[in-house]
Design an enzyme around this catalytic site. Structure first.
Site, PDB file in Angstrom:
ATOM      1  N   GLU A  97       0.833  -1.208   0.000  1.00 36.11           N
ATOM      2  CA  GLU A  97       0.000   0.000   0.000  1.00 36.11           C
ATOM      3  C   GLU A  97       0.866   1.256   0.000  1.00 36.11           C
ATOM      4  OE1 GLU A  97      -4.160  -0.792   1.353  1.00 36.11           O
ATOM      5  OE2 GLU A  97      -3.052  -1.422   3.147  1.00 36.11           O
ATOM      6  N   GLU A 146      -4.613  -9.545   2.979  1.00 34.05           N
ATOM      7  CA  GLU A 146      -5.484  -9.190   4.098  1.00 34.05           C
ATOM      8  C   GLU A 146      -6.730 -10.064   4.206  1.00 34.05           C
ATOM      9  OE1 GLU A 146      -3.035  -5.461   3.514  1.00 34.05           O
ATOM     10  OE2 GLU A 146      -3.822  -7.092   2.288  1.00 34.05           O
TER      11      GLU A 146
END
Length: 261
Positions: A115, A135
């Protein structure tokens, strides 16, 4: 703080190198690390002698995301005691570095590491690096910008596949889909990033920073709106001392001496 600093900020001339330094945890992110990252970005932007920055990881990994073993991501009290603004600034979620930021991906780039990668400007990966957002395999979603940014940086269907399956990309696949711009032989990504940083640092810092700002500000606006944004930054640069020096150096057939003014 006990032990080595989890983030190192070092200088090499006009180049700053930020190293995520928890190799024993594969540079997994914890709260002290995020706080130090936020401070590093602030220091880099405030120092006019720094023209470009590199972000890399210590050891054999780049960054494998949030440290689930540390518990901070799910411990409500610990998160409540932590300034959420620092979280956004440290992970480059709510701010962009004013200076160009080059990623030297020396190994696994997962979760929050990927990210943050999406907020870097130029990206070099070692050939053995992998890129993923695992995730969903932990009952989470990539909540530091990937659901917004990733589909804008690689094909929509591939972004959706990465997020929904948690399956990683190889360095070569990341290059083919445009997530990174260079794949380097094993162990050489940082050296390649330095080469690119030196090229950037030779240019007018005023022009470089305004060009980056124009790219970010125009985003995915319609062309007529984007051109108006671009024109504003052009006006700010074209009458600058650096612009005059660039033209003069061209006529005099010498290297320009840029000051950032």
């Amino acid at each position: 703080m006990n032990g080595p600093e989890p983030v190192l900020l070092q200088r090499s001339g006009a180049i700053a190198v930020v190293t995520m330094n928890r190799p024993e945890r594969r540079n997994a992110l914890n709260l002290p690390m995020i706080e130090l990252l936020a401070r590093a970005w602030q220091d880099i932007d405030a120092d006019d002698t720094i023209r470009v920055a590199i972000l890399t990881g210590a050891g054999e990994s780049y960054c494998v995301g949030g440290d689930l073993g540390d518990g901070w991501m799910t411990d409500g009290q610990r998160r409540a005691d932590f300034d959420p603004g620092v979280l956004g600034r440290g992970l480059l979620l709510t701010r962009s570095l004013r200076k160009p930021l080059i990623a030297a991906v020396n190994g696994a780039c997962l979760g929050g590491g990927l990210e943050m990668l999406q907020q870097t400007d130029i990206r070099v990966a070692d050939e053995h690096a992998v890129f993923g957002l695992p995730e969903v395999r932990r009952g989470l979603i990539p909540g530091a910008g990937s659901t917004v940014r990733l589909k804008r940086q690689i094909p929509y269907t591939k972004a959706m596949e990465m997020i929904l399956t948690g399956e990683p990309l190889t360095a070569r696949e990341a290059y083919e889909f445009g997530l990174v711009g260079h794949v380097a032989p094993a162990g050489t990504a940082l050296a390649r990033a330095h080469e690119l940083a030196e090229r950037v640092a030779r240019n007018s810092p005023l022009a470089v920073q305004h060009a980056k700002a124009a790219l970010l500000a125009s985003g995915w606006l319609p062309d007529d709106e984007a051109r108006a944004v671009e024109a504003r930054f052009v006006r700010e640069v074209i009458t600058s001392a650096d612009a005059r020096e660039g033209r003069k150096a061209f006529v005099e057939k010498r290297e320009p001496r840029f000051t950032g003014q």
